[in-house]
Every structure is written in C-alpha cells, then in structure tokens.
Design an enzyme around this catalytic site. Sequence first.
Site, mmCIF file in Angstrom:
data_model
loop_
_atom_site.group_PDB
_atom_site.id
_atom_site.type_symbol
_atom_site.label_atom_id
_atom_site.label_comp_id
_atom_site.label_asym_id
_atom_site.label_seq_id
_atom_site.Cartn_x
_atom_site.Cartn_y
_atom_site.Cartn_z
ATOM 1 C CB CYS A 77 4.664 14.291 3.713
ATOM 2 S SG CYS A 77 3.727 13.111 4.692
ATOM 3 C CG HIS A 177 6.331 17.160 7.105
ATOM 4 N ND1 HIS A 177 5.484 17.501 6.079
ATOM 5 C CD2 HIS A 177 5.871 15.995 7.600
ATOM 6 C CE1 HIS A 177 4.548 16.586 5.957
ATOM 7 N NE2 HIS A 177 4.750 15.652 6.866
ATOM 8 C CD GLU A 179 6.749 20.867 5.306
ATOM 9 O OE1 GLU A 179 7.876 20.423 4.968
ATOM 10 O OE2 GLU A 179 5.701 20.193 5.278
#
Lengths: 195, 317
Positions: A77, A177, A179
């Site tokens: 991002c 994302h 994560e």
Amino acid sequence: MKIGVLALQGAFIEHIKILRDLGVEAVEVRLPEDLEGLDGLIIPGGESTTIGKLATMYHFMEPLREFAARKAMWGTCAGMIFMAKEIGDGRSNHGQPLLAIMDILVDRNAFGRQVDSFEVDLDVPVINNGAVAPFPAVFIRAPRLVAVKGDTQVIARLADGTAVAAQEGKWLVTSFHPELTGDDRFHKYFLKLAA
Amino acid sequence: MASAIGTVQILEEHMSNKNGHSTQGGVGSFKVKTGLAQMLKGGVIMDVVTPEQAIIAERAGAVAVMALERVPADIRAQGGVARMSDPGLIKEIIQSVTIPVMAKARIGHFVEAQILEAIGVDYIDESEVLTPADEEHHIYKHPFKVPFVCGCRNLGEALRRIGEGAAMIRTKGEAGTGDVVEAVRHARTVLGEIRRLQLMPDEELMSYAKTIGAPYALVKETKDLGRLPVVNFAAGGIATPADAALMMQIGVDGVFVGSGIFKSADPAPRAKAIVEATTHYNNPEILARVSENLGEPMVGINVSSLPESEQLAVRGW
C-alpha cells in the site's frame, strides 16, 4: 534469515508478527544503520506522505536505494507508492518524496475515500504453487498500478482488470494488506525472494 | 489481531441482520474499518480549523487531520453548545489534503454521523468534546460504512464502544487543557486493567464483564490478545513532543493532538517535532533534539483546578 520492517509509521508490528510466526528474525528499522545485516526489507502500509517525510528527514532515501539494488524489498500500500518511480492522482502531492526504485506508475487513493475501502478474494498464481485458493485481499484507501514498465510483471488483478500487485526481480509491491489477514502466503513468497 | 476481529464480526453480523444492513465483507466491513486505524498507528492526528492549517499538518507529517470549527481550547473558553462542524468547512479541508480527514459528531447524534458519512469523511470521532445529544446512548455504529473512533477512560467503557461498533479507541484525557495528566490516567487505567485481566482464570471473566459493564465476548478476546481488539490512541492534553513520547512509551498506538499545535506560538515546527517524537519515542537523544527551540507551547489549564461541571471526560456512558 533476517528481515527488517520500516518502522517510521504504519502497520509494521503486523508484518513483524507474521514473520516471527514463520520463524524468521524480524526487526524494526527506524534509522538507516538498522538496515545493516538484513536480507530483505518490508515497507508497510501507513500514510505514504508521513513515511516519505520521515524517511527524508532521517536520511533514508539513498541507503534504501542502495539496499534495494542488492536485496529484496516489498512495499504494501503506502510502501508501494513509496517504491514507485512515478505517481499520478491528478492532485498536488505537496512534494511527496519517492524512492523511485520500481518501474511502475501508481495512482494514490485510486478507489476513493475510506467509505469505499473493501475486501475481495484475489487469484494470485505465483503464491499458490499450482493450487487455486484465493487470497483474501484487504484494500484500504488503496493505490492501484496504472502502468508497469520494463521487466516488471503484474501478478494480481481485480476482476475488472485493475492491476494490484507486481514483481520486478526481488522487488514486490501490493496495493492491499496481506499483514491484516491470517494468510501468510505472500510473506512466504517474499522470504523466497529474499533467500 | 485476526482472531479478535473475528469475534467482533460475529457480533456485527448478528446485530446488522436485525437492522437489515449488510456489512459483511466487501465495502465497509469491520476489517476495513479497523484496518484504516492500523495504518494510522505510530502517527499523529492533528486538529485543524482551516484548509491552511490542514496543509501545514500534512506537510509536518500528520497521518490524518480532525476537521473542526473550533479546537477544544476555544470550545472550552467560549462555552455554549458545541455541535458538528459546518459540512462546507469539512469539505474544503477534505479537498485541501490527500491524508485522511476525520470529523466529530456529538455523542448519540447519529444524524450528524449520517451527514459526515455522506460528505465522505474518512473517520468519525463520536466525541465528548462536543455537547452530548443523548445522555444514555451512544451511536449504534455497526451499520455505517465509515469507521468511528470513541473516547474511553477505562476498559469497560472501551469495550462498550467497540461493542457498539467503534473501530478505534482513544483515551479521553481532558481536551483543551494542554495538561497530559488525564490522558496518562486513562491510558494507565485501560492498559493496567488489561494486564490484570490476563492473569484472571477464565471462570472469573463473566463476573468481571458484569462488573465493568462490558460484553463478555470482548472481555475474553482482550484477555487472549493481551491488548484491545482495535487500535488504541492517546488524546486529550498532549502539547509537547515529550508528552507524545510519554504516551507512546506507556503503550498506546499513536496520538491525537488537539489544541496543542495550533494554539502554540509556532505551529509548524511543533507539529513536525511531535511527529518525529512519536516515531522515535524510545530515543531520548532524538527527543532532546526535536524538543529544542519550539517557542511557547499552548497556555495550559491545570486539570485539578477544573470543577467537575467543566470536565469533558465525564461525558459518555
């Protein structure tokens, strides 16, 4: 294997936790000297303007470019925006600093404001080893890839064809994302690039 | 994080079905709401009252701005009913920067929240700084696509707000005073309660949930995670780089600075210094350097001199 996560601002702890769960030594990088001895670096999601300003103030720009010339780097991002050679969103970027590492043109906040942020399942063949399990992708005020140049390959697209992840050698960028999900396939793929 | 958010989603689905809204997956899911807060971590969110101030904040490295007509120090000084800001002003601020823009709605005033969502605000602060519109109920936040941040003074209050759909929590502190003491008190209370919760055997959790007035499922998630299931910032009284680093070392994820920047003598360098202090909160040499020559901080009000009727933090239920 030792991987750093740029910890100037943003979701760096989420990356570190996944890396540690994979048995990798993971460290926060706050100053250029923290890059010493790393096999790869992740630039996390966050505010790209904030990360860019802090990176400039703390003399990170050249050390990060030199690091990328030798090692693996992954931008999620904001990290993707920061690694791009060119950004264009039709608005003033107030002199936002860019690392200009990867040959990509990125459009910031390309999907709209926060109320337009979304989740979607993506088909990403490179992380799947032949299996066909979709990757749960979370897009938050996300950028998109407008163009990839040179040796850069698009590795994931939305159903409408919008490019949202790319790879150039040891460099990886994702609009979304990994994560924020419980799925560690992108992290495992990055570790292969860093090895 | 993932497991915690999973439980909140179950609550959300249960409640949103009843309400006829679909917020599962796709746009406006709880994951994308909490996800934006995760992207703001380690950052500074600054109160601004004009587009010019918003640009100064963005240039200083703010991760977001809070668009307001009056900063808390002026609300405190001028008195009267404090309401949502003029949507026209908020739209001008949205147009002036690329970083996320937040705005405040009154506690319980869900129509102000609907208006803020309609103009494209990125986060709504259901804030005790404004005059409450409902003295019993907060906004039911799950059906909104826009995420909410809410203030708290303790764990029970934080988990009640998350139960209503808040995707981010902040300490209340005592806004508009420049006195960090209440932000410290509230952060220490929440974090201390979480530490004690982690030592409790599971059979004590239901009774504890009853005692603090919090949903059981969120008490259990908080125990298992060892932290709140959503991002937790500090707010209310932060005025210096040292204040910001103090809150970060105590254990919050980031800071709001309200009156502390644009009520100081020289806002731009102070804003930049607070951003640097929030990143390098554990590095005293850097903190010393960025704290030099910032000019006068905002004139503070000692919170202990405030009568309870003038304390904003007691608003919220």
